[in-house]
Design an enzyme around this catalytic site. Sequence first.
Site, PDB file in Angstrom:
ATOM      1  N   LYS A   1       0.856  -1.195   0.000  1.00 34.52           N
ATOM      2  CA  LYS A   1       0.000   0.000   0.000  1.00 34.52           C
ATOM      3  C   LYS A   1       0.880   1.228   0.000  1.00 34.52           C
ATOM      4  CE  LYS A   1      -4.469   0.891   0.043  1.00 34.52           C
ATOM      5  NZ  LYS A   1      -5.559   0.074  -0.499  1.00 34.52           N
TER       6      LYS A   1
ATOM      7  N   SER B   1      -7.769  -5.588 -10.954  1.00 31.68           N
ATOM      8  CA  SER B   1      -6.402  -5.077 -11.116  1.00 31.68           C
ATOM      9  C   SER B   1      -5.483  -6.213 -11.584  1.00 31.68           C
ATOM     10  CB  SER B   1      -5.868  -4.530  -9.800  1.00 31.68           C
ATOM     11  OG  SER B   1      -6.267  -3.198  -9.621  1.00 31.68           O
TER      12      SER B   1
HETATM   13  P1  NAD Z   1     -13.434   7.756  -2.918  1.00 31.72           P
HETATM   14  O1  NAD Z   1     -12.413   8.758  -2.599  1.00 31.72           O
HETATM   15  O2  NAD Z   1     -13.896   7.642  -4.337  1.00 31.72           O
HETATM   16  O3  NAD Z   1     -14.747   8.009  -2.019  1.00 31.72           O
HETATM   17  C1  NAD Z   1     -14.712   8.126  -0.643  1.00 31.72           C
HETATM   18  C2  NAD Z   1     -16.110   8.600  -0.213  1.00 31.72           C
HETATM   19  O4  NAD Z   1     -16.156   8.640   1.217  1.00 31.72           O
HETATM   20  C3  NAD Z   1     -16.451   9.995  -0.693  1.00 31.72           C
HETATM   21  O5  NAD Z   1     -17.823  10.036  -1.040  1.00 31.72           O
HETATM   22  C4  NAD Z   1     -16.209  10.870   0.548  1.00 31.72           C
HETATM   23  O6  NAD Z   1     -16.995  12.059   0.534  1.00 31.72           O
HETATM   24  C5  NAD Z   1     -16.663   9.897   1.608  1.00 31.72           C
HETATM   25  N1  NAD Z   1     -16.155  10.216   2.932  1.00 31.72           N
HETATM   26  C6  NAD Z   1     -14.908  10.633   3.288  1.00 31.72           C
HETATM   27  N2  NAD Z   1     -14.863  10.819   4.622  1.00 31.72           N
HETATM   28  C7  NAD Z   1     -16.082  10.492   5.103  1.00 31.72           C
HETATM   29  C8  NAD Z   1     -16.665  10.456   6.385  1.00 31.72           C
HETATM   30  N3  NAD Z   1     -15.970  10.834   7.469  1.00 31.72           N
HETATM   31  N4  NAD Z   1     -17.948  10.046   6.499  1.00 31.72           N
HETATM   32  C9  NAD Z   1     -18.665   9.688   5.407  1.00 31.72           C
HETATM   33  N5  NAD Z   1     -18.176   9.695   4.175  1.00 31.72           N
HETATM   34  C10 NAD Z   1     -16.908  10.090   4.024  1.00 31.72           C
HETATM   35  O7  NAD Z   1     -12.882   6.378  -2.365  1.00 31.72           O
HETATM   36  P2  NAD Z   1     -13.278   4.925  -2.810  1.00 31.72           P
HETATM   37  O8  NAD Z   1     -12.328   4.486  -3.839  1.00 31.72           O
HETATM   38  O9  NAD Z   1     -14.740   4.848  -3.041  1.00 31.72           O
HETATM   39  O10 NAD Z   1     -12.889   4.128  -1.462  1.00 31.72           O
HETATM   40  C11 NAD Z   1     -13.786   4.056  -0.358  1.00 31.72           C
HETATM   41  C12 NAD Z   1     -13.317   2.933   0.552  1.00 31.72           C
HETATM   42  O11 NAD Z   1     -13.294   1.717  -0.184  1.00 31.72           O
HETATM   43  C13 NAD Z   1     -11.903   3.109   1.133  1.00 31.72           C
HETATM   44  O12 NAD Z   1     -11.846   2.543   2.418  1.00 31.72           O
HETATM   45  C14 NAD Z   1     -11.047   2.289   0.193  1.00 31.72           C
HETATM   46  O13 NAD Z   1      -9.849   1.850   0.806  1.00 31.72           O
HETATM   47  C15 NAD Z   1     -11.997   1.149  -0.086  1.00 31.72           C
HETATM   48  N6  NAD Z   1     -11.666   0.429  -1.311  1.00 31.72           N
HETATM   49  C16 NAD Z   1     -11.716   1.062  -2.519  1.00 31.72           C
HETATM   50  C17 NAD Z   1     -11.361   0.343  -3.656  1.00 31.72           C
HETATM   51  C18 NAD Z   1     -11.451   0.951  -5.028  1.00 31.72           C
HETATM   52  O14 NAD Z   1     -11.149   0.250  -6.004  1.00 31.72           O
HETATM   53  N7  NAD Z   1     -11.894   2.179  -5.170  1.00 31.72           N
HETATM   54  C19 NAD Z   1     -10.946  -0.993  -3.550  1.00 31.72           C
HETATM   55  C20 NAD Z   1     -10.923  -1.597  -2.298  1.00 31.72           C
HETATM   56  C21 NAD Z   1     -11.271  -0.862  -1.190  1.00 31.72           C
END
Ligand code: NAD
Length: 437
Positions: free
Chosen positions: A111, A363
């Site tokens: 990471k 991925s």
């Molecule tokens: P992103 O940046 O696209 O979205 C994050 C969302 O969370 C946004 O809508 C933001 O406004 C919201 N947010 C941030 N802080 C917040 C809070 N305190 N309360 C409520 N909402 C809040 O990110 P993402 O890619 O959608 O990732 C979200 C989660 O999923 C993360 O934990 C990430 O590690 C996990 N994840 C993402 C992926 C991926 O492929 N995108 C893969 C595995 C895991």
Amino acid sequence: MQNLGNSTVPSLLSDASKRLEQALKHVTISEDAIARLQHPKTSLSVSIPVRMDDGRLKVFSGYRVRYDDTRGAGKGGVRYHPNVSLDEVQSLAFWMTFKCALLDLPFGGAKGGITVNPKELSKAELERLSRGYIDAIADAIGVDTDILAPDVYTNATIMGWMMDQYSTIQRQLCRGVVTGKPLSLGGSNGRDTATAMGAFIVIQTMLPKFQLNPQETTVAIQGFGNAGSALAGFLAEAGYKIVAVSDSKGGIYAPQGLDIASVREHKNQSREMKAVYCQGSVCSIVEHQVISNQELLALDVDVLIPAALENQITANNADDIKAKYIFEVANGPISSDADKILGKKGIYVFPDILVNAGGVTVSYFEWVQNRSGWYWTLEEVNQRLKAKMEAEAENTWTIAKDLIIDARTAAYVNALNRLGTALDAKGTRNYFVKTDK
Ligand code: NAD
């Protein structure tokens, strides 16, 4: 333990390793393998000097951690967020190690991250920062050593810059060093929605086991970014009643169900959840309440989906949770203390390393396509993703039933068996201890 304000939050990595300890009770694995899995293999901290648009030089902190690479090259996203720390990146790399093993992908876990609020940077500053990050960690990554991907507040455009910068350093095109790239730079069909699609497949595989069908199932989703918003779309299309969604600014709640297609469209325009229902045509279509993120987590719904950040459900608020099932789309949204409270309340939690593994699975497909030069259709990608996610969801379920353990521990048991076998195959204590034979 770190003391954050009024609440005492355990170090993320030490909290993550509690899940390991729990699972170790149910597997036969060598002491050597256990010892190795308790420490990240490499942790790199770097300073990234960036020339800002106003001429100032600003120095950012960045990290890249390769937790374990026994089963293959390190694999993991890069996060841009003001709270990024070495501890957070190490625990995310730990989760990636188990996630890749759980999905039986030929990868280890890694990471990366930069401590930054990307919303405060111009696009040009963001590009210089992303390229500077690659300059700083170039020796630690590679197509066969450590492969990057998007995470919170990073996206395909940033992945394209990173791949280009690494290729410039290497003096050759190195597509496979970064996944989640734009399609035009060797990205995969379906990667942008893969995490959501994977979570959707797990939900569709699991809920029928509890005699739940979409039309009668209410859902609340915290986080409306890449993963949460696309998952809301898939669930709504399948007939689930999504009653609440939120982002970092707050949430909206409508007991009769939200029109998710309109919410997604308005969110894209307004970029703020609370504004979505307060202006334009949607406001008049559905009555709604504006709620806080804490209120969303405590709603009386069938399914709660944390899809934002880690440590959203801790010992401080676990007692308030009323959902019957939780599917963790975010990494680490529930602390280990909270797990115990939720377990006592009879709430069934499906863990992050299974539910959000669709992203890393596609991925992997992207990496395979980059290396073979043979690109797949969206149908082919989704078909292969469905096969992988369903198989490991069923495996996890079978282990949970056979050993009478929760789904999180079962997922770790599944992953640990694979990791233990690989670690032992490299040579263990038995090779070096003198015996009479
Ligand atoms: P992103 O940046 O696209 O979205 C994050 C969302 O969370 C946004 O809508 C933001 O406004 C919201 N947010 C941030 N802080 C917040 C809070 N305190 N309360 C409520 N909402 C809040 O990110 P993402 O890619 O959608 O990732 C979200 C989660 O999923 C993360 O934990 C990430 O590690 C996990 N994840 C993402 C992926 C991926 O492929 N995108 C893969 C595995 C895991």
